[in-house]
Design a protein around this motif. Structure first.
Motif, PDB file in Angstrom:
ATOM      1  N   SER A   1       4.502  17.049   3.625  1.00  0.00           N
ATOM      2  CA  SER A   1       3.073  17.179   3.928  1.00  0.00           C
ATOM      3  C   SER A   1       2.785  16.837   5.393  1.00  0.00           C
ATOM      4  CB  SER A   1       2.255  16.261   3.011  1.00  0.00           C
ATOM      5  OG  SER A   1       2.567  14.920   3.281  1.00  0.00           O
ATOM      6  N   GLY A   2       3.772  16.270   6.093  1.00  0.00           N
ATOM      7  CA  GLY A   2       3.573  15.955   7.508  1.00  0.00           C
ATOM      8  C   GLY A   2       2.810  14.661   7.733  1.00  0.00           C
ATOM      9  N   VAL A   3       2.618  13.869   6.681  1.00  0.00           N
ATOM     10  CA  VAL A   3       1.832  12.637   6.782  1.00  0.00           C
ATOM     11  C   VAL A   3       2.599  11.528   7.526  1.00  0.00           C
ATOM     12  CG1 VAL A   3       0.752  10.803   5.400  1.00  0.00           C
ATOM     13  CG2 VAL A   3       0.516  13.152   4.707  1.00  0.00           C
TER      14      VAL A   3
ATOM     15  N   ARG B   1       1.626  12.292  -9.845  1.00  0.00           N
ATOM     16  CA  ARG B   1       0.976  13.603  -9.741  1.00  0.00           C
ATOM     17  C   ARG B   1       1.974  14.717  -9.454  1.00  0.00           C
ATOM     18  NH1 ARG B   1      -4.427  12.094  -6.187  1.00  0.00           N
ATOM     19  NH2 ARG B   1      -5.234  10.547  -7.635  1.00  0.00           N
TER      20      ARG B   1
ATOM     21  N   GLN C   1      -9.841   9.474   9.791  1.00  0.00           N
ATOM     22  CA  GLN C   1      -8.737   8.524   9.592  1.00  0.00           C
ATOM     23  C   GLN C   1      -8.330   7.860  10.909  1.00  0.00           C
ATOM     24  OE1 GLN C   1      -5.343   8.774  10.683  1.00  0.00           O
ATOM     25  NE2 GLN C   1      -5.690  10.714  11.735  1.00  0.00           N
TER      26      GLN C   1
ATOM     27  N   ALA D   1       0.766   4.028  -3.032  1.00  0.00           N
ATOM     28  CA  ALA D   1       0.518   5.447  -2.761  1.00  0.00           C
ATOM     29  C   ALA D   1       1.687   6.303  -3.236  1.00  0.00           C
ATOM     30  CB  ALA D   1       0.283   5.655  -1.270  1.00  0.00           C
TER      31      ALA D   1
ATOM     32  N   HIS E   1      -2.266  16.591   8.966  1.00  0.00           N
ATOM     33  CA  HIS E   1      -1.608  16.578   7.661  1.00  0.00           C
ATOM     34  C   HIS E   1      -2.060  15.351   6.887  1.00  0.00           C
ATOM     35  CE1 HIS E   1       0.990  19.854   8.735  1.00  0.00           C
ATOM     36  NE2 HIS E   1       1.365  19.225   9.826  1.00  0.00           N
ATOM     37  N   LEU E   2      -2.510  15.590   5.684  1.00  0.00           N
ATOM     38  CA  LEU E   2      -2.935  14.490   4.817  1.00  0.00           C
ATOM     39  C   LEU E   2      -2.348  14.747   3.438  1.00  0.00           C
ATOM     40  CD1 LEU E   2      -6.610  14.649   6.002  1.00  0.00           C
ATOM     41  CD2 LEU E   2      -5.156  12.680   6.382  1.00  0.00           C
ATOM     42  N   TYR E   3      -2.510  13.805   2.527  1.00  0.00           N
ATOM     43  CA  TYR E   3      -2.029  14.019   1.163  1.00  0.00           C
ATOM     44  C   TYR E   3      -2.931  15.053   0.486  1.00  0.00           C
ATOM     45  CZ  TYR E   3       0.962   9.939   1.685  1.00  0.00           C
ATOM     46  OH  TYR E   3       1.922   9.060   2.116  1.00  0.00           O
TER      47      TYR E   3
ATOM     48  N   ARG F   1       1.542   6.614  -6.978  1.00  0.00           N
ATOM     49  CA  ARG F   1       0.454   7.519  -7.358  1.00  0.00           C
ATOM     50  C   ARG F   1       0.876   8.978  -7.132  1.00  0.00           C
ATOM     51  NH1 ARG F   1      -4.183   5.996  -4.073  1.00  0.00           N
ATOM     52  NH2 ARG F   1      -4.436   4.213  -5.434  1.00  0.00           N
TER      53      ARG F   1
ATOM     54  N   PHE G   1      -6.209   4.770   1.801  1.00  0.00           N
ATOM     55  CA  PHE G   1      -4.799   4.432   2.010  1.00  0.00           C
ATOM     56  C   PHE G   1      -4.512   4.161   3.500  1.00  0.00           C
ATOM     57  CE2 PHE G   1      -0.488   6.389   2.860  1.00  0.00           C
ATOM     58  CZ  PHE G   1       0.218   5.248   2.532  1.00  0.00           C
ATOM     59  N   LEU G   2      -4.935   5.086   4.361  1.00  0.00           N
ATOM     60  CA  LEU G   2      -4.644   4.927   5.789  1.00  0.00           C
ATOM     61  C   LEU G   2      -5.426   3.753   6.390  1.00  0.00           C
ATOM     62  CD1 LEU G   2      -4.482   8.727   6.632  1.00  0.00           C
ATOM     63  CD2 LEU G   2      -2.577   7.121   6.668  1.00  0.00           C
ATOM     64  N   GLY G   3      -6.623   3.518   5.859  1.00  0.00           N
ATOM     65  CA  GLY G   3      -7.413   2.368   6.308  1.00  0.00           C
ATOM     66  C   GLY G   3      -6.762   1.049   5.919  1.00  0.00           C
TER      67      GLY G   3
ATOM     68  N   GLU H   1      -9.616   9.005  -0.902  1.00  0.00           N
ATOM     69  CA  GLU H   1      -8.345   8.340  -1.240  1.00  0.00           C
ATOM     70  C   GLU H   1      -7.421   8.295  -0.015  1.00  0.00           C
ATOM     71  OE1 GLU H   1      -7.849   9.332  -6.017  1.00  0.00           O
ATOM     72  OE2 GLU H   1      -7.259  10.831  -4.547  1.00  0.00           O
TER      73      GLU H   1
ATOM     74  N   TYR I   1       0.831  -1.209   0.000  1.00  0.00           N
ATOM     75  CA  TYR I   1       0.000   0.000   0.000  1.00  0.00           C
ATOM     76  C   TYR I   1       0.866   1.259   0.000  1.00  0.00           C
ATOM     77  CZ  TYR I   1      -3.621  -3.344   1.306  1.00  0.00           C
ATOM     78  OH  TYR I   1      -4.470  -4.409   1.325  1.00  0.00           O
TER      79      TYR I   1
ATOM     80  N   LEU J   1       1.397  10.149  10.763  1.00  0.00           N
ATOM     81  CA  LEU J   1       0.203   9.291  10.670  1.00  0.00           C
ATOM     82  C   LEU J   1       0.582   7.886  10.208  1.00  0.00           C
ATOM     83  CD1 LEU J   1      -2.587  11.562   9.122  1.00  0.00           C
ATOM     84  CD2 LEU J   1      -2.198  10.973  11.503  1.00  0.00           C
ATOM     85  N   LEU J   2       1.542   7.799   9.269  1.00  0.00           N
ATOM     86  CA  LEU J   2       1.992   6.471   8.803  1.00  0.00           C
ATOM     87  C   LEU J   2       2.639   5.708   9.956  1.00  0.00           C
ATOM     88  CD1 LEU J   2       3.719   7.165   5.352  1.00  0.00           C
ATOM     89  CD2 LEU J   2       1.330   6.698   5.829  1.00  0.00           C
TER      90      LEU J   2
ATOM     91  N   MET K   1      -4.657  14.267  -2.865  1.00  0.00           N
ATOM     92  CA  MET K   1      -5.645  13.180  -2.895  1.00  0.00           C
ATOM     93  C   MET K   1      -6.979  13.669  -2.347  1.00  0.00           C
ATOM     94  SD  MET K   1      -3.842   9.739  -1.547  1.00  0.00           S
ATOM     95  CE  MET K   1      -2.219   9.198  -1.951  1.00  0.00           C
TER      96      MET K   1
ATOM     97  N   ARG L   1       0.575   3.852  12.491  1.00  0.00           N
ATOM     98  CA  ARG L   1      -0.160   2.677  11.987  1.00  0.00           C
ATOM     99  C   ARG L   1       0.611   1.391  12.321  1.00  0.00           C
ATOM    100  NH1 ARG L   1      -3.763   6.678  10.768  1.00  0.00           N
ATOM    101  NH2 ARG L   1      -5.599   5.560  10.113  1.00  0.00           N
TER     102      ARG L   1
END
Lengths: 310, 245
Positions: free
Chosen positions: A107-109, A17, B147, A10, B88-90, A13, B101-103, B97, A6, A112-113, B93, A116
């Protein structure tokens, strides 16, 4: 493994973009297409001229000299590809690798990753796979372009051995560009500043491509750009003898150039790469080290402070 | 299953000479809505970062739903949802979306159905197909919350969730927290310095001052102890200047 898939999807993708990635990848493909057109055009012109010469000789009742086109090693027509791969291809890989990681940090994501249920090595694996797939896709388009060119060029049919060497050339090119992708990713992970994350690997790319080859003297200063001058004998002198013996085994760009020259038949007669490690092995070792470095760097990354300072 | 949703034992965090968190011991039971109060720099975010496994403490141990956040971090992560102060998210997207992805990373089964249910629960189905880059702070906060609860965690960590929200956004968030606690039985750990929000949503509070826990009790006890005429704001300010047993 599923979670890595996953992450990989991502990342691919997001790369599709990203305008910077698309721009530099597009530039590489355009250069490949131009190279293919020039090869086809030059060969067709020589062939046309030769046919006219044959007609002229025939009109005078003379026998024309042999056609020079079939005597040209067909793979040698791709010598410019080695230059494009070393220059724009490596740069495209570097930007792509950098963006594959820096996008999440910017983006600061990443926090969050990291919250998980996936390990840091799982995230690293996903990112590495994305880099490998994207770069292999890019080189795949270049390879396909060359295959089509050879199929439509008059008087250039490749033997089984030549097709095999063409495949080897693209495997080597893939490894070479992937190593720069991994280098870009490594500095995107370890740098506190986004600007530095790109500046440092670009400096390394310049050093590897232009500076080290001058010190080893395996290739002359212009060799990275001009394959015709490549692999000239090393200048004599204690300094060059020393730098050559020390730097050649780690001269990554030269290993690639030497391999490309040998596989594509544009190496001078009797050329031998001055290193105890084979060029292909050098490419593999560098990739292995960089993959390990990326995995370790992800493991050491502070997920709570993952955003860049700038 | 552990009786405590969150447990910390003497956790400390130092950055060089600076002690961000000093021997924090905390027990939070299942079903609580815990408000963690403190000034900026008190150590609240450091605590959440440790409990969400983003940071390893320099000393001490912590557990979420009985799982050690350092040695069993993957299992701990399966129990938690996390909404950072700035979501913060993408950006490129859509909300859907991002959630997909996070799910996937959280291993959510029947993902599309869960996404639809979650967006319905948070009353933001209209945001599903819009790019996150176009969202207001409040809309972003909702998708951030979506999320975090997609995999129906047992414990939800919110770091300054009301930061930057307008009064309407704050009321919506407050209602959502109450709803998540009541309907999905989530234990909620909320960092904040907004006293009013704590009084309206939390069942217990803790006050952190310069990395040390200076008070922890149920909201009811706190109110009873300090008298009806004492505002919670005065209480907070007084707690921050004294050590309370």
């Amino acid at each position: 493994m599923f979670a890595s898939r996953y992450i990989m999807t991502a990342a691919l993708r997001a790369n599709l973009r990203d305008q910077t990635v698309l721009l530099i990848a597009g530039l590489f493909i355009v250069l490949v297409l131009i190279s293919a057109y020039l090869g086809w055009s030059a060969t067709a012109t020589v062939q046309d001229v030769y046919l006219k010469v044959v007609e002229a000789y025939a009109a005078k009742g003379q026998i024309a000299p042999p056609n020079p086109v079939p005597d040209t090693p067909p793979l040698g027509l791709l010598r410019n590809m080695a230059t494009y791969v070393a220059l724009i291809g490596a740069l495209a890989g570097l930007v792509l690798g950098n963006k594959t990681v820096s996008g999440d940090r910017k983006s600061g994501v990443y926090a969050l990753l990291a919250s998980r249920p996936i390990t840091s090595s799982g995230i690293a694996l996903g990112k590495i796979l994305a880099i490998i797939i994207a770069i292999t896709g890019l080189l795949g388009v270049a390879a396909l372009t060359n295959v089509i060119t050879f199929m439509i060029l008059p008087n250039f049919s490749l033997s089984a051995d030549e097709w095999f060497r063409l495949a080897q050339f693209y495997i080597a090119s893939d490894l070479y560009v992937i190593s720069f992708g991994l280098l870009g990713a490594f500095f995107a992970i370890t740098s506190r500043s986004e600007a530095k994350s790109l500046m440092i690997p670009v400096t390394i790319w310049l050093t590897v491509t232009f500076i080290i080859p001058q010190l080893t003297a395996n290739v002359l200063p212009m060799a990275a750009l001009n394959p015709l001058k490549a692999m000239a004998p090393a200048p004599s002198g204690a300094f060059f003898v020393f730098t050559q013996s020390v730097l050649t085994p780690i001269s990554f760009a030269e290993a690639y150039r030497a391999l490309a020259a040998t596989l594509l038949d544009f190496a001078p007669p009797g050329f031998k790469f001055q290193s105890f490690i084979s060029p292909m092995l050098t490419l593999m070792i560098v990739n292995g080290l960089l993959i390990s470095a990326v995995v370790v760097a992800f493991g050491k990354m502070d997920a709570s402070r993952s955003a860049y300072d700038d | 299953m552990s009786e405590l949703a969150i447990q910390t034992k003497d956790i400390s965090m130092s950055y060089g000479d600076h002690v961000a968190l000093d021997q924090l011991t905390l027990n939070i039971e299942y079903g609580e809505v815990f408000g963690f109060l403190g000034h900026n720099g008190a150590g609240k975010t450091t605590t959440v970062n440790i409990l969400t496994t983003l940071l390893k403490p320099t000393h001490g141990k912590a557990w979420v739903c009985g799982f050690d956040v350092v040695s069993d971090s993957l299992n701990a992560r399966r129990q938690i949802g996390y909404v950072p102060e700035n979501v913060h998210l993408y950006e490129a997207m859509t909300a859907q979306e991002n959630l997909r992805f996070l799910g996937q990373l959280s291993g959510v089964e029947d993902l599309q159905k869960t996404i639809d249910e979650t967006l319905e629960l948070l009353d933001c189905k209209d945001l599903a197909n819009r790019r996150v880059g176009t969202f207001s702070k409040g809309q972003r906060q909702r998708i951030g919350l979506a999320q975090a609860i997609l995999h129906r965690p047992k414990v939800l960590f919110l770091d300054e969730p009301a930061s930057g929200l307008d009064p309407m956004g704050m009321k919506m968030l407050r209602d959502l927290i109450v709803k998540l606690n009541a309907e999905l039985k989530m234990t909620i750990f909320m960092n904040t310095h907004l006293i009013g929000e704590v009084a309206k949503t939390c069942t217990s509070i803790g006050v952190l001052n310069q990395g040390k826990l200076v008070h922890k009790d149920t909201l009811k006890n706190v109110m009873d102890r300090f008298g009806d005429d004492e505002t919670l704001e005065r209480l907070y300010l007084s707690l921050n200047t004294q050590k309370v047993a």
